[in-house]
Design an enzyme around this catalytic site. Structure first.
Site, PDB file in Angstrom:
ATOM      1  N   MET A 113      29.286  43.787  44.273  1.00  0.00           N
ATOM      2  CA  MET A 113      29.587  44.799  43.262  1.00  0.00           C
ATOM      3  C   MET A 113      31.072  45.146  43.267  1.00  0.00           C
ATOM      4  O   MET A 113      31.667  45.356  42.210  1.00  0.00           O
ATOM      5  CB  MET A 113      28.746  46.057  43.491  1.00  0.00           C
ATOM      6  CG  MET A 113      27.249  45.812  43.416  1.00  0.00           C
ATOM      7  SD  MET A 113      26.719  44.985  41.907  1.00  0.00           S
ATOM      8  CE  MET A 113      27.141  46.209  40.708  1.00  0.00           C
ATOM      9  N   GLU A 114      31.675  45.183  44.438  1.00  0.00           N
ATOM     10  CA  GLU A 114      33.096  45.512  44.536  1.00  0.00           C
ATOM     11  C   GLU A 114      33.957  44.443  43.877  1.00  0.00           C
ATOM     12  O   GLU A 114      34.917  44.763  43.155  1.00  0.00           O
ATOM     13  CB  GLU A 114      33.483  45.704  46.004  1.00  0.00           C
ATOM     14  CG  GLU A 114      32.989  46.993  46.611  1.00  0.00           C
ATOM     15  CD  GLU A 114      31.493  47.042  46.915  1.00  0.00           C
ATOM     16  OE1 GLU A 114      30.995  48.128  47.236  1.00  0.00           O
ATOM     17  OE2 GLU A 114      30.803  46.000  46.837  1.00  0.00           O
ATOM     18  N   ASP A 128      43.591  48.118  27.730  1.00  0.00           N
ATOM     19  CA  ASP A 128      44.167  49.433  27.459  1.00  0.00           C
ATOM     20  C   ASP A 128      45.674  49.352  27.242  1.00  0.00           C
ATOM     21  O   ASP A 128      46.204  49.984  26.325  1.00  0.00           O
ATOM     22  CB  ASP A 128      43.866  50.381  28.618  1.00  0.00           C
ATOM     23  CG  ASP A 128      44.525  51.731  28.419  1.00  0.00           C
ATOM     24  OD1 ASP A 128      44.263  52.376  27.377  1.00  0.00           O
ATOM     25  OD2 ASP A 128      45.320  52.143  29.282  1.00  0.00           O
TER      26      ASP A 128
END
Length: 164
Positions: A113-114, A128
């Site tokens: 998951m990391e 972004d």
């Protein structure tokens, strides 16, 4: 035991008890890509994005995400990373950037998951920082490539019969 370890026999969600498992060295590697216009990639390379050094900020975002994964993924155990790395490179086809993250620990549970979270955060940061120039960017292909350690041993994407 349930096929899904995060569910009790009655179907309730819980965090898996890993207290009886041995702490072992565990490694996970994940990857993903962000596709963009060639002009956007060139602006990143030339450091012409107004928000700053896109690749440096995205790498830091990925590293921070790896460390904070359990705060975002509800059933993920908090673990101490012994190493994390995020590498972002231009795609060979010139259509964007590839991101690869590695997470390492000596723990009772894995770091898949990391590694995946690091890739997601790094690529989202690229989006972004560059969205004013190219809102059509596309994040894709986020996936686990490798995991090792623990009871289940080693897994590699190329060796798995059910994924492409």
């Amino acid at each position: 035991m349930s096929q899904l370890p995060h569910l009790t026999a009655s179907g309730e969600v819980h965090i898996v008890d890993v207290g009886d498992k041995a702490a072992t060295r565990r490694v996970a590697i994940a990857e993903g890509s962000i596709l963009m216009q060639p002009e956007t990639l060139q602006a990143i390379r030339d450091q012409q994005i107004k928000k700053g050094d896109v690749l440096a900020v995205a790498r830091i975002a990925g590293l921070m995400a790896a460390k904070k994964t359990s705060e975002i993924v509800p059933l993920c155990h908090p673990i101490a990373l012994t190493h994390a790395e995020v590498v972002i490179t231009p795609r060979t086809d010139g259509a964007g950037l590839d991101c690869r993250a590695e997470a390492v620990t000596v723990e009772r549970t894995g770091v898949e998951m990391e590694a995946i979270h690091a890739v997601q955060a790094a690529l989202l940061t690229v989006y972004d920082m560059c969205k004013a120039m190219d809102r059509g960017m596309e994040i894709s292909g986020i996936r686990l490539l490798h995991k090792s350690g623990g009871r289940s041993g080693e897994w590699n994407r190329d060796a798995s019969p059910h994924v492409g």
